[in-house]
Every structure is written in structure tokens, then in C-alpha cells.
Design a protein around this motif. Structure first.
Motif, mmCIF file in Angstrom:
data_model
loop_
_atom_site.group_PDB
_atom_site.id
_atom_site.type_symbol
_atom_site.label_atom_id
_atom_site.label_comp_id
_atom_site.label_asym_id
_atom_site.label_seq_id
_atom_site.Cartn_x
_atom_site.Cartn_y
_atom_site.Cartn_z
ATOM 1 N N ILE A 139 0.858 -1.178 0.000
ATOM 2 C CA ILE A 139 0.000 0.000 0.000
ATOM 3 C C ILE A 139 0.893 1.227 0.000
ATOM 4 C CG2 ILE A 139 -1.803 1.287 1.208
ATOM 5 C CD1 ILE A 139 -2.765 -1.332 2.411
ATOM 6 N N ASP A 140 0.894 1.943 -1.138
ATOM 7 C CA ASP A 140 1.722 3.143 -1.290
ATOM 8 C C ASP A 140 3.198 2.851 -1.030
ATOM 9 O OD1 ASP A 140 -0.571 4.650 -1.859
ATOM 10 O OD2 ASP A 140 -0.910 5.076 0.267
ATOM 11 N N GLY A 141 3.648 1.686 -1.503
ATOM 12 C CA GLY A 141 5.062 1.366 -1.409
ATOM 13 C C GLY A 141 5.503 0.733 -0.112
ATOM 14 N N GLU A 142 4.575 0.489 0.818
ATOM 15 C CA GLU A 142 4.914 -0.159 2.080
ATOM 16 C C GLU A 142 4.091 -1.429 2.245
ATOM 17 O OE1 GLU A 142 4.627 2.302 5.480
ATOM 18 O OE2 GLU A 142 6.235 3.668 4.849
ATOM 19 N N LEU A 143 4.717 -2.418 2.873
ATOM 20 C CA LEU A 143 4.017 -3.663 3.140
ATOM 21 C C LEU A 143 3.150 -3.524 4.390
ATOM 22 C CD1 LEU A 143 6.737 -6.389 2.437
ATOM 23 C CD2 LEU A 143 4.800 -5.744 0.995
ATOM 24 N N VAL A 144 1.883 -3.874 4.246
ATOM 25 C CA VAL A 144 0.930 -3.813 5.361
ATOM 26 C C VAL A 144 0.317 -5.193 5.539
ATOM 27 C CG1 VAL A 144 -1.195 -2.763 6.222
ATOM 28 C CG2 VAL A 144 0.420 -1.384 4.865
ATOM 29 N N PRO A 145 0.328 -5.741 6.752
ATOM 30 C CA PRO A 145 -0.279 -7.058 6.976
ATOM 31 C C PRO A 145 -1.776 -6.931 7.226
ATOM 32 C CG PRO A 145 0.701 -6.300 9.008
ATOM 33 C CD PRO A 145 0.971 -5.226 7.981
ATOM 34 N N TYR A 146 -2.492 -8.012 7.011
ATOM 35 C CA TYR A 146 -3.936 -7.971 7.222
ATOM 36 C C TYR A 146 -4.282 -7.632 8.669
ATOM 37 C CZ TYR A 146 -3.699 -12.547 9.457
ATOM 38 O OH TYR A 146 -3.405 -13.575 10.310
ATOM 39 N N GLN A 147 -3.399 -7.966 9.615
ATOM 40 C CA GLN A 147 -3.698 -7.708 11.027
ATOM 41 C C GLN A 147 -3.772 -6.211 11.342
ATOM 42 O OE1 GLN A 147 -1.233 -9.623 9.872
ATOM 43 N NE2 GLN A 147 -0.890 -11.455 11.109
ATOM 44 N N ALA A 148 -3.243 -5.382 10.455
ATOM 45 C CA ALA A 148 -3.243 -3.938 10.689
ATOM 46 C C ALA A 148 -4.283 -3.204 9.847
ATOM 47 C CB ALA A 148 -1.844 -3.366 10.401
ATOM 48 N N GLN A 149 -5.083 -3.930 9.080
ATOM 49 C CA GLN A 149 -6.073 -3.299 8.197
ATOM 50 C C GLN A 149 -7.412 -3.139 8.938
ATOM 51 O OE1 GLN A 149 -5.165 -6.184 4.753
ATOM 52 N NE2 GLN A 149 -5.788 -4.297 3.708
ATOM 53 N N LEU A 150 -7.496 -2.147 9.771
ATOM 54 C CA LEU A 150 -8.660 -1.983 10.652
ATOM 55 C C LEU A 150 -9.960 -1.869 9.873
ATOM 56 C CD1 LEU A 150 -9.971 -1.605 13.390
ATOM 57 C CD2 LEU A 150 -9.345 0.828 13.287
ATOM 58 N N ASP A 151 -10.012 -1.017 8.856
ATOM 59 C CA ASP A 151 -11.268 -0.803 8.132
ATOM 60 C C ASP A 151 -11.725 -2.078 7.430
ATOM 61 O OD1 ASP A 151 -11.241 1.819 8.954
ATOM 62 O OD2 ASP A 151 -10.406 2.603 7.073
ATOM 63 N N GLU A 152 -10.802 -2.735 6.754
ATOM 64 C CA GLU A 152 -11.152 -3.959 6.038
ATOM 65 C C GLU A 152 -11.542 -5.082 6.996
ATOM 66 O OE1 GLU A 152 -8.494 -2.136 5.600
ATOM 67 O OE2 GLU A 152 -8.288 -1.611 3.474
ATOM 68 N N LEU A 153 -10.824 -5.180 8.107
ATOM 69 C CA LEU A 153 -11.158 -6.185 9.114
ATOM 70 C C LEU A 153 -12.544 -5.940 9.700
ATOM 71 C CD1 LEU A 153 -7.746 -6.516 10.986
ATOM 72 C CD2 LEU A 153 -8.985 -8.401 9.903
ATOM 73 N N VAL A 201 -6.592 -5.268 16.887
ATOM 74 C CA VAL A 201 -5.561 -4.697 16.011
ATOM 75 C C VAL A 201 -4.489 -3.997 16.842
ATOM 76 C CG1 VAL A 201 -5.085 -2.953 14.253
ATOM 77 C CG2 VAL A 201 -7.060 -4.471 14.005
ATOM 78 N N ASN A 202 -4.921 -3.180 17.782
ATOM 79 C CA ASN A 202 -3.964 -2.431 18.610
ATOM 80 C C ASN A 202 -3.119 -3.369 19.472
ATOM 81 O OD1 ASN A 202 -4.768 0.059 17.619
ATOM 82 N ND2 ASN A 202 -6.328 0.356 19.213
#
Length: 521
Positions: free
Chosen positions: A249-263, A494-495
């Protein structure tokens, strides 16, 4: 979304393997060095003969699955006679395969060949660094057909630059597809769903509108294998924008565990399905996609994943035992709110590795068998031997004989090495129509591959604590789905994951990601 939590016992046993095992292997290693030096010298003088099979060799192999009959098996006999070898095969098909390998390493009893598959990729890297695997890259000049069979990325994945530890094993990434009870749709006057909302409407009707006509509350919409397994989450989690593991996402790796809105969207969907009886009440207990799949076979669930190359002899047959009028239709994964469609996508870093302690003669013999298995021997270890395992009629049609099921030539071929062919289970006797249908299914699935944007990078913190963090994360999310916690606890989960080490995992991964991109810019 398989989580790669590293098992600490692996490192413990591995250290033992290369310390306590040294004394007992010193003499063998000395002999190996002397022999390999001679062979290398001969090879440099163009006198080495990799296809000279005069010396009889015993090749030990550890594989998974059910044991295949060995005695009086004509396929084994053919291979052994051709290559002047005897196979010593051990089967181990349990969930603790990693620990079992570590035990063998600690006792100095690793076989000549074994399968690296579902294991933690860090385990592969650690064992490679400690010299457990034979580097086959220098030998491939003698086996060009074997090297050409697999794409370069498959040889390189998980391996350090310039080394090929193991031979890639083909694994169809986008194999499974969704099946739906067409007869239930017809009974209720419904169409095959196209979007995630339509999917839910159909699944709800399957639960509450008596699609099987029994007058009982004995059906559900769908099952699941937990909340975050890559074999079972795809059409749901991916549709809501979740990463399979990591998303750029925008050049950075984001794990599913940090995707609050999608989760939040995904967990809300699953919670509603659970509350309204649309989701299998035992979904959290399933540890294999086949556990959920049984709900379809048993006539309970109306929608579930199936394996296209076996559905014709399994689910499509099993379900008719419960309802003779049952019919299955296959369809693409439903489109999420933004149009995303994702199908189950499995890791593709499977390899057949060779023990570093084998002689060069044995390494070449193994590679020669592999090369034959994907060239001249391919149809033999797929369809068997004509007159024994199949017969060809005058009109050109092929009939499978009973001995094919008894001797399992296709399983023998798979246990050796799989060729890079998605249609390897489109057997001659199933006909051209079956092959064309199977090819169409796989072509459809490939459109919806669920990409993991992590290029096999490994976070040290994830190795140490990632498994525990993920288990706690899924436990909390499961409690939300089944109503023991409120939806506000999605953010809490998530937090907690971030604060307990997840953020450090993200930071380490992105530092590695920047280095990775820099080396390829």
C-alpha cells in the motif's frame, strides 16, 4: 492465509543435528569428500558420466500421504530396474511433520530426499545456511530438461543467490473453486450470486427457506476453515480488501492484522452470518479445508470450495447419496464492495530437497530419476503401464484398469516430483471434454489470484513471536464473530497485535522490503 509461526524446537534439534551428529558422520563425510573430489576432477576433464548407472544405490525418501503398495508394484519395479536403485520409502502424514524432521536431524537419520512444503520458510533458510541441503545448481548442466521444466523464479525462491537447494515442485496456486447447489437455487428460484451481497442473500435463503424440502432446519449457507486460513478466507476476506498476508500500500508492506477498516467489514459480515445461522457454527474447529468441505458433501451446506480435478468423483458423488437430485454449479468468487474478487491462493515454494551428505553419484541418480519422471516417464507415472493399468480400445478411447487404483502410479509420480502441468490429473480415460472443462476452471481461477506482495522476506520478530501473536489475534476475532465480544473489539485486537510486537514485525519487514526493491531497481 497460512501463518508461518516458527517452531522453536526446530532450531534446538537442528543444532543437535550438526553437533552431536558430527562424530558419527565424520567418517562418512570424509569418504564423501574424497569421492566427490575425484568425481569433480573427472567432471572437469569431461570424463564424468552422470548417466552411468552401474553402481547399485539405495535411495531413502520421506514423503507425506498414505503408503503406496511397494512389493510387486510394476511401476516401482520399472523405475528401480531402469536406474539400478532400490527405494526405501517412509510415509509420515501428520501435522507435526516439522518436528518429525527435526527429530530425524537430531539423530542423524535424515533421508536422502524429503519434501519441503508446508514447513515454515524460515526453517528452509536456516537448514540451508547450516548445510543440510545439497546444492543441485552445479549439477543441472547434466540435466537440462529438468532445469527447463521449472521457471527460474521457482528455482530461486527461498534460495540464496547462486544456489539451488532442492528441485521445485509444481503446486497449482489457484486450484480450488466455489461450488453451489444448483438444485437448491432452482427450488428457490434464485440465480448464481455475483456479488458478496447477493452471495449472502442466497446463503441466507439456503439456511432458512428449506431448499432440500425436508421441512426441517437442517441446512446452512456455507462453512469455513477458521477466519484467516488462505484456503478458506479468500472469497470473503479478499473481497473486503484484506491482504492474503502482506499488501503493498503506497510502497509499504501492510499485513492484514493492521487493516482496521477492512477487518471491520469482514468481521461484521462473518458475525452477521453466524448470528443468523448462515455460517457453520463449528467453523472455528476446522483445521483443514476438507473439514468445511464435508458440509457440502453431506448435503448440509449449499456453497463451499471444491477441488476441480476430483469433484467429479467426490463431492458431486457424495452429495447424491443424501439427495439423488443434487447438482453442483461452479462459479467465480463474488465481487466485494470495490469489485475485488479473490480465489484461494496457495504458497508455491514447495521443493524436493536432497540431503547434503549424499554422494555426487547419488545426487545425479536422483536428478536423473526426476528428469525421467517429467519427460520420458511422465505418462508412465501418471497413467501407468499399458496392459496393466489401462487399455486402449480400437476407437482410441482409454479404459482405466483396476490395477491403476491398486498400484497408484500417479501417486508414485507425485511423490517423486511433479511436472509443471496444471492438468496432470486430467487422465486419458476421463476424456477430452473433462480436460477442456478442467482447463477452463483453472483459467477462470487464475484471473482472481490473491497476491501476497511479500517477496519471501522474513522478519526475525515474526519468527520468534508471530505465531503466538496471530493465534491470540484470531482468538479475539473469533470471540467477536460468535458474540462473546462486541464489534468495538476489532480495533482492540488490532492495537494489541501492533503493541505486542506486530509493529516491530511491520518495521522489520519494510526495512527488508526497501533493501529488496533497491537491489532490483
Amino acid at each position: 492465509m497460512k501463518k508461518f509461526g516458527f517452531i522453536n524446537v526446530v532450531l534446538f534439534f537442528l543444532v543437535l543435528a550438526f553437533t552431536s551428529g558430527c562424530a558419527q558422520q565424520e567418517e562418512a563425510s570424509s569418504e564423501k569428500t574424497e569421492r566427490d573430489t575425484k568425481i569433480e576432477s573427472e567432471g572437469n576433464n569431461d570424463s564424468f558420466e552422470p548417466y552411468n548407472f552401474e553402481e547399485h544405490l539405495t535411495i531413502s525418501m520421506l514423503t507425506t500421504g498414505s503408503p503406496i503398495p511397494y512389493e510387486d508394484n510394476p511401476v516401482f519395479e520399472l523405475i528401480e530396474d531402469k536406474f539400478n536403485v532400490t527405494f526405501d520409502i517412509q510415509y509420515y502424514d501428520r501435522g507435526d511433520f516439522e518436528e518429525y524432521l527435526s527429530t530425524l536431524a537430531a539423530s542423524g537419520n535424515l533421508p536422502d530426499i524429503w519434501r519441503f512444503g508446508h514447513n515454515d520458510p524460515r526453517m528452509f533458510s536456516d537448514w540451508a545456511e547450516r548445510g543440510a541441503y545439497y546444492d543441485v545448481k552445479p549439477l543441472l548442466q547434466y540435466h537440462p530438461d529438468l532445469e527447463a521444466e521449472y521457471p527460474t523464479w521457482a528455482w530461486e525462491i527461498l534460495n540464496p543467490s547462486g544456489h539451488y537447494y532442492g528441485v521445485p515442485e509444481y503446486r497449482l496456486q489457484t486450484r480450488n473453486m466455489l461450488a453451489i447447489r444448483q438444485d437448491w437455487l432452482d427450488t428457490l428460484g434464485l440465480d448464481v450470486p455475483d456479488t458478496i451481497d447477493e452471495f449472502y442473500e442466497v446463503a441466507h435463503a439456503f439456511t432458512h427457506q428449506d431448499p432440500n424440502g425436508t421441512g426441517k432446519n437442517d441446512t446452512i449457507g456455507f462453512s469455513a476453515m477458521g477466519l484467516f486460513s488462505e484456503d478458506g478466507t479468500a472469497w470473503r476476506g479478499g473481497a473486503f480488501g484484506l491482504a492474503r498476508e502482506w499488501k503493498d500500500i503506497d510502497g509499504e508492506l501492510v499485513p492484514y492484522q493492521a487493516q482496521l477498516d477492512e477487518l471491520t467489514e469482514y468481521i461484521s459480515f462473518m458475525r452477521k452470518a453466524y448470528e443468523e445461522g448462515v455460517l457453520d457454527k463449528d467453523f472455528m474447529l476446522h483445521t483443514d479445508w476438507r473439514d468445511a468441505n464435508e458440509r457440502l458433501s453431506n448435503g448440509i451446506a449449499g456453497i463451499e470450495y471444491v477441488n476441480p480435478n476430483s469433484v467429479h468423483e467426490k463431492e458431486a458423488v457424495d452429495v447424491k447419496e443424501h439427495d439423488p437430485n443434487a447438482e453442483l454449479t461452479f462459479f467465480p468468487p463474488p465481487a466485494g464492495p470495490d469489485g475485488s474478487r479473490t480465489t484461494p491462493t496457495r504458497s508455491s515454494f514447495f521443493k524436493k530437497v536432497i540431503n547434503a551428505n549424499v554422494s555426487k553419484e547419488k545426487a545425479h541418480r536422483i536428478l536423473a530419476i526426476y528428469e525421467w519422471n517429467i519427460t520420458d516417464g511422465y505418462e508412465i507415472t501418471r497413467h501407468g503401464i499399458e496392459g496393466i493399468h489401462y487399455t486402449v480400445h480400437e476407437d482410441g478411447t482409454v479404459e482405466k484398469l483396476d490395477a491403476w487404483d491398486e498400484h497408484e502410479p500417479a501417486s508414485i509420480g507425485t511423490n517423486l516430483i511433479r511436472g509443471w502441468n496444471e492438468l496432470h490429473r486430467a487422465y486419458w480415460w476421463l476424456g477430452e471434454e473433462f480436460e477442456q472443462t478442467l482447463a477452463a476452471h483453472y483459467e477462470m481461477n487464475e484471473k482472481y489470484i490473491w497476491e501476497d506482495d511479500n517477496p519471501a522476506l522474513i522478519s526475525e520478530t515474526n519468527v520468534k513471536i508471530g505465531g503466538q501473536l496471530d493465534a491470540e489475534f484470531e482468538q479475539m476475532m473469533t470471540e467477536i464473530v460468535v458474540g462473546r465480544r462486541g464489534m468495538e473489539d476489532v480495533e482492540t485486537a488490532v492495537n494489541r497485535w501492533l503493541n505486542d510486537g506486530g509493529q516491530k514485525i511491520i518495521d522489520e519487514m519494510n526495512e527488508l522490503y526497501e533493501e529488496y526493491k533497491a537491489t532490483r531497481s
